[in-house]
Design a protein around this motif. Sequence first.
Motif, PDB file in Angstrom:
ATOM      1  N   UNK A  11       0.644  -1.281   0.006  1.00 28.36           N
ATOM      2  CA  UNK A  11      -0.093   0.081  -0.030  1.00 28.36           C
ATOM      3  C   UNK A  11       1.028   1.188  -0.057  1.00 28.36           C
ATOM      4  N   UNK A  12       1.942   1.138   0.721  1.00 33.96           N
ATOM      5  CA  UNK A  12       2.964   2.294   0.962  1.00 33.96           C
ATOM      6  C   UNK A  12       3.490   2.640  -0.469  1.00 33.96           C
ATOM      7  N   UNK A  13       3.865   1.704  -1.228  1.00 34.25           N
ATOM      8  CA  UNK A  13       4.366   1.696  -2.692  1.00 34.25           C
ATOM      9  C   UNK A  13       3.367   2.261  -3.587  1.00 34.25           C
ATOM     10  N   UNK A  14       2.220   2.048  -3.419  1.00 33.97           N
ATOM     11  CA  UNK A  14       1.303   2.321  -4.352  1.00 33.97           C
ATOM     12  C   UNK A  14       0.850   3.957  -4.230  1.00 33.97           C
ATOM     13  N   UNK A  15       0.689   4.151  -2.804  1.00 39.71           N
ATOM     14  CA  UNK A  15       0.270   5.572  -2.419  1.00 39.71           C
ATOM     15  C   UNK A  15       1.509   6.522  -2.842  1.00 39.71           C
ATOM     16  N   UNK A  16       2.963   5.946  -2.717  1.00 36.56           N
ATOM     17  CA  UNK A  16       3.847   6.814  -3.279  1.00 36.56           C
ATOM     18  C   UNK A  16       3.678   7.076  -4.627  1.00 36.56           C
ATOM     19  N   UNK A  17       3.336   6.371  -5.513  1.00 39.55           N
ATOM     20  CA  UNK A  17       2.897   6.641  -7.061  1.00 39.55           C
ATOM     21  C   UNK A  17       1.806   7.518  -7.161  1.00 39.55           C
ATOM     22  N   UNK A  18       0.769   7.378  -6.265  1.00 39.32           N
ATOM     23  CA  UNK A  18      -0.245   8.324  -6.639  1.00 39.32           C
ATOM     24  C   UNK A  18       0.010   9.730  -6.128  1.00 39.32           C
ATOM     25  N   UNK A  19       0.856  10.020  -4.877  1.00 39.87           N
ATOM     26  CA  UNK A  19       1.320  10.994  -4.513  1.00 39.87           C
ATOM     27  C   UNK A  19       2.090  11.846  -5.566  1.00 39.87           C
ATOM     28  N   UNK A  20       2.998  11.209  -6.137  1.00 38.68           N
ATOM     29  CA  UNK A  20       3.634  12.003  -7.324  1.00 38.68           C
ATOM     30  C   UNK A  20       2.776  12.553  -8.636  1.00 38.68           C
ATOM     31  N   UNK A  21       1.808  11.601  -8.894  1.00 40.08           N
ATOM     32  CA  UNK A  21       0.774  12.205  -9.892  1.00 40.08           C
ATOM     33  C   UNK A  21      -0.025  13.361  -9.521  1.00 40.08           C
ATOM     34  N   UNK A  22      -0.234  13.391  -8.162  1.00 42.25           N
ATOM     35  CA  UNK A  22      -1.329  14.385  -7.575  1.00 42.25           C
ATOM     36  C   UNK A  22      -0.504  15.415  -7.211  1.00 42.25           C
ATOM     37  N   UNK A  23       0.827  15.285  -6.856  1.00 44.31           N
ATOM     38  CA  UNK A  23       1.861  16.261  -6.475  1.00 44.31           C
ATOM     39  C   UNK A  23       1.363  16.639  -4.830  1.00 44.31           C
ATOM     40  N   UNK A  24       1.106  15.489  -4.106  1.00 47.29           N
ATOM     41  CA  UNK A  24       0.670  15.892  -2.769  1.00 47.29           C
ATOM     42  C   UNK A  24       1.304  14.870  -1.852  1.00 47.29           C
TER      43      UNK A  24
END
Length: 790
Positions: free
Chosen positions: A172-185
Amino acid sequence: MKFSEKWLREFINPDINSEMLIHQLTMAGLEVDGIEPVCSNFEGLVIAEVKTVSKHPNADKLQICEVNCGDENLLTIVCGAANVREGMRTVLARVGATLPGIGELKIISLKGVISSGMLCSAKEIGLSDEHDGIIDLSISEPVGMHLKELIESNDNIIEISLTPNRGDCLSIAGIAREVAVFNKINFSVPEVQMSDVNISTNRNVKLTAFKECPKYLGRVIENVDTTVKSPLWLTEKLRRSGVRSINIIVDITNFVMLELGQPMHAFDNDFLHGDIEVRLSKSGEKIKLLDESHIDLKSGTLLIADESGPIAMAGIMGGLESAVNITTANIFLESAFFTPNFISGEARQYGLHTESSHRFERGVDPELQAKAIERATQLIIKTCGGQSGQIIEVLNNKELPKNSEVILRKPQIKRMLGIEFENEFVTETFINLEMQCHYEENKWITVAPSHRFDINIEVDLIEELARIYSYDAIPVSAPSNKLKMRVPDEKQETISCIREILVNRDYNEVITYSFIDPKLNKLLNKRNNLLLSNPIAPEFSEMRTSLLPGLLKSLQYNIKRQQQRIRIFETGLVFNNKDDLKQESHIAGLITGNINEKEWGKESILTDFYDMKCDVETLLSSLIGTRDTKMLPSVIEILHPRQAVDLLVKGDSAGYYGRLHPKICAELNIPENIYIFEIVINKILKKKNISFKKISKYPSVKRDISIIISEEVRFEDVMKCAENYGTNLLLNVALFDVYQGESIEKGKKSLALRLTFQATSSTLTDKSVESVMKKLVEGLDNNFGAKLRE
């Protein structure tokens, strides 16, 4: 990999809907295979506590339960589940609740007792397929709370497909890291606090296989209550990730694996003996795994062992004897880094596949182990109680992977993607991906974080930019390039010409393996065998030193299928290790059976030596002419001793042709009339310059002569001598008869020659022809002692 969308949104919750989230994951390279709701729609389900249980007076299999669901009065529920008991917390469907496949519940009478609801199994409310009893919840679940609120039923299960290089996203942490980069948060990982060390108990750890396991952490936790039921929030997170609940300790280690990406294992500390050793297995060792399978270990398998022997297959599965169960009071918790290259394939060779092996094969962050063991310790003490000991860490820094600098040149972005990016976007993207990055002299110098072990070369950085920018945002443009005329490759041109010639002569081309059977190779080539260190099969364990083995295999295959007329050829590389390893391009052919296909108007005539000779001569004359070629009797062992010819081009050996030796035919169980040839292509490269001469418009003159000559003299030598003395008027020399016998001296032979003369400037006269004939006969006499036959 499956995961809960709600769980992901606990880490990061961008202001986008599920559809947009799925699109972003797909653009990130985490292809979404499917999305489904976590459970069926239901209403009126609450957490309830069973206060009393008594037997039904009119039914042996039914029991009457008094249930507290948060109301002032207890409800009477008639239940047939075998696992119902006093003090149990479970799920109650109130009167008026709607269940999938059942509809709205009403007050009913069961054998004379009024039941005001139903205690539910997991299958009845659509949480899983389990129906062996009613749901058994942890005592920490609040009585009267609606189940929809407790399990957050308004959730989706998302399934993604990961490429082997993205092991960092198996959490989950790895996927969240990807989503964070896409949404710049930013995204938040649950805070992990250092656990207090309350006990002095520990176990020493020894790394014998330090290359395969350069980092190992272990901790003893005592006085844990393993009878505690796993909380519903925990079992639901596991269920939505496709992992079943086992017991509280195993559930917590699986939860940490799914949350952070670090597989872990817990041993029953009371069943361990002495120190822990990480080592390779020895021949004859065995282990009984958690799934109760008995494994005969192969030598060199990575193990976790104690003084009694193996207790786990490292990175794959633990042993049954030291497994945690409801009687366990003390545990030894491990968290390790295993080298991916060594773990890869280990599980498959034993027919195993686990969530742990799946992650270790793809690579785990080498800096994650301490955080994971602290996170697991924190959850264990919070849910099961206990006291923790000191973390024992054994480390071999030299073998731990370290990401090196990767340089990205700015012009390469445009060349690879067809689009230019602003410097600020590139720098910001790399920083958001947690890379060390600085820009200088038109290039970015980066170092990837420890969890991104797939960033090794320049194109990996370009791929990251394309992902974050979004593939569908990159404009589509046709590639532009200036076409250049390709310089014809002399060898390929020759091979094409060879194919055309042989196909026109009714050959079929075959393509065979470069790997061959050692037995067949030994039969045809007793020297210079080239062995493979890792053959795909025993019958393909040597490299070919000739094209003949492949042709003979094809011949056998066709003969077994009732094919009697076979004409095949192959062009390809052969391998030689006489001095240095070399490879050469060869052309080889094989013929057997009738000259022509069977037809009612044609006589059946078997192929013979001269048919093969004709094919080879046609090939040579079409490519390099016959002036520089020479054919000599051969002593090659694979050919019939009286039908074997060596080919020489400009004095160098270029190949051979002839009849396959009868002993080899008998050994391979094939017909005896097999004719073969093999030629080195480099020796017969097609002439670059082709010259033409004008065809004479004047008539030709033919003269037949018969000469007596020594039987040892070859016709080829006679023909070349005649051409030398025949001046430019001699157009052709043809042999149409050879005779030995009566009236011919022993040791001599008679050759009947047809000489064709033709001039390009005028019609030949008898006088001029006779003059040339006289010189020609004298030349034959001077060179070979040839006399005209009377």
